[in-house]
Motif scaffolding. Structure first.
Motif, PDB file in Angstrom:
ATOM      1  N   ARG A  50     -27.185 -20.707  68.837  1.00 10.22           N
ATOM      2  CA  ARG A  50     -26.367 -21.826  69.328  1.00 10.22           C
ATOM      3  C   ARG A  50     -26.725 -23.120  68.585  1.00 10.22           C
ATOM      4  NH1 ARG A  50     -26.801 -18.847  73.973  1.00 10.22           N
ATOM      5  NH2 ARG A  50     -28.667 -19.886  74.770  1.00 10.22           N
ATOM      6  N   LEU A  51     -28.017 -23.303  68.306  1.00 11.82           N
ATOM      7  CA  LEU A  51     -28.428 -24.479  67.534  1.00 11.82           C
ATOM      8  C   LEU A  51     -27.875 -24.409  66.108  1.00 11.82           C
ATOM      9  CD1 LEU A  51     -32.204 -24.819  68.460  1.00 11.82           C
ATOM     10  CD2 LEU A  51     -30.305 -26.174  69.330  1.00 11.82           C
ATOM     11  N   HIS A  52     -27.936 -23.223  65.526  1.00 16.21           N
ATOM     12  CA  HIS A  52     -27.538 -23.031  64.133  1.00 16.21           C
ATOM     13  C   HIS A  52     -26.015 -23.083  63.952  1.00 16.21           C
ATOM     14  CE1 HIS A  52     -28.408 -21.944  60.024  1.00 16.21           C
ATOM     15  NE2 HIS A  52     -27.678 -20.844  60.088  1.00 16.21           N
ATOM     16  N   THR A  70     -24.012 -25.306  64.678  1.00 17.45           N
ATOM     17  CA  THR A  70     -23.620 -26.628  64.165  1.00 17.45           C
ATOM     18  C   THR A  70     -23.477 -26.586  62.650  1.00 17.45           C
ATOM     19  OG1 THR A  70     -24.836 -27.673  65.949  1.00 17.45           O
ATOM     20  CG2 THR A  70     -24.297 -29.056  64.068  1.00 17.45           C
ATOM     21  N   HIS A  71     -24.399 -25.920  61.993  1.00 22.24           N
ATOM     22  CA  HIS A  71     -24.381 -25.825  60.535  1.00 22.24           C
ATOM     23  C   HIS A  71     -23.162 -25.038  60.051  1.00 22.24           C
ATOM     24  CE1 HIS A  71     -25.789 -25.287  56.444  1.00 22.24           C
ATOM     25  NE2 HIS A  71     -25.786 -23.981  56.596  1.00 22.24           N
ATOM     26  N   HIS A  72     -22.871 -23.934  60.705  1.00 23.76           N
ATOM     27  CA  HIS A  72     -21.746 -23.098  60.269  1.00 23.76           C
ATOM     28  C   HIS A  72     -20.392 -23.677  60.659  1.00 23.76           C
ATOM     29  CE1 HIS A  72     -23.975 -19.861  58.445  1.00 23.76           C
ATOM     30  NE2 HIS A  72     -24.873 -19.980  59.411  1.00 23.76           N
ATOM     31  N   ALA A  73     -20.377 -24.621  61.567  1.00 19.33           N
ATOM     32  CA  ALA A  73     -19.123 -25.246  61.982  1.00 19.33           C
ATOM     33  C   ALA A  73     -18.555 -26.175  60.913  1.00 19.33           C
ATOM     34  CB  ALA A  73     -19.326 -26.015  63.281  1.00 19.33           C
ATOM     35  N   VAL A  74     -19.348 -26.497  59.895  1.00 15.35           N
ATOM     36  CA  VAL A  74     -18.914 -27.412  58.844  1.00 15.35           C
ATOM     37  C   VAL A  74     -17.711 -26.861  58.092  1.00 15.35           C
ATOM     38  CG1 VAL A  74     -19.589 -28.481  56.653  1.00 15.35           C
ATOM     39  CG2 VAL A  74     -21.127 -28.512  58.598  1.00 15.35           C
ATOM     40  N   ALA A  78     -25.938 -30.747  57.697  1.00 14.89           N
ATOM     41  CA  ALA A  78     -25.244 -30.530  58.964  1.00 14.89           C
ATOM     42  C   ALA A  78     -26.034 -29.529  59.801  1.00 14.89           C
ATOM     43  CB  ALA A  78     -23.826 -30.015  58.702  1.00 14.89           C
ATOM     44  N   HIS A 124     -28.418 -29.045  63.540  1.00 10.91           N
ATOM     45  CA  HIS A 124     -28.993 -29.561  64.776  1.00 10.91           C
ATOM     46  C   HIS A 124     -30.422 -29.971  64.410  1.00 10.91           C
ATOM     47  CE1 HIS A 124     -30.968 -29.556  68.663  1.00 10.91           C
ATOM     48  NE2 HIS A 124     -29.770 -29.664  69.211  1.00 10.91           N
ATOM     49  N   ASP A 170     -32.969 -27.196  64.549  1.00 12.92           N
ATOM     50  CA  ASP A 170     -32.704 -26.188  63.519  1.00 12.92           C
ATOM     51  C   ASP A 170     -33.296 -26.656  62.190  1.00 12.92           C
ATOM     52  OD1 ASP A 170     -31.603 -24.524  61.532  1.00 12.92           O
ATOM     53  OD2 ASP A 170     -29.546 -24.785  62.212  1.00 12.92           O
TER      54      ASP A 170
END
Length: 130
Positions: free
Chosen positions: A63-65, A67-71, A81, A83, A86
């Motif tokens: 769930r923390l990670h 954020t990075h893949h949402a880019v 990008a 959390h 992370d």
């Protein structure tokens, strides 16, 4: 992330780490400095692999990670990008290394510069373009 990493820098500035100034300050000399470079890269890459793997496989970390893949499309900015927890987990090894392993100050600076160059080259030559 800076606030999480700051204690490492404060401790290093206070001399709590194991960095040394001259190659002759360590009994292993130049051979030790080379071995340290190999260990830094080998252990660092292994650490990064396992942390990244955990960030994909452990639900709370995933769930923390996310954020990075949402880019979306990979760009140099996607590297930032994260959390904060992370990013801290992925960079912890690089802060902790000179507290565990005696390392020449200049060599450590070169390690960190090499990692930056490695990351840029990986993005330029390996990252798929959309």
């Amino acid at each position: 992330m800076s606030l999480l990493a700051a204690p490492w820098d404060v401790a290093a500035a206070a001399g709590a780490d194991r960095r040394y100034a001259a190659v002759g300050d360590h009994p292993g000399g130049a051979a030790y400095a080379v071995a340290t470079a190999v260990a830094f890269l080998a252990v660092g890459e292994t650490y990064s692999y396992w942390v990244h793997r955990a960030l994909h496989r452990v639900p709370a970390l995933a769930r923390l990670h996310a954020t990075h893949h949402a880019v979306g499309a990979p760009t140099p900015f996607a590297a930032f990008a994260f959390h904060p927890l992370d990013g801290y987990a992925q960079g912890l090894y690089f802060h902790a290394f000179p507290f565990v392993v005696p390392v020449h100050r200049g060599a450590y600076a070169a390690f960190m510069a090499a990692l930056s160059v490695w990351s840029i080259l990986a993005w330029v030559f390996i990252t798929p373009r959309t």
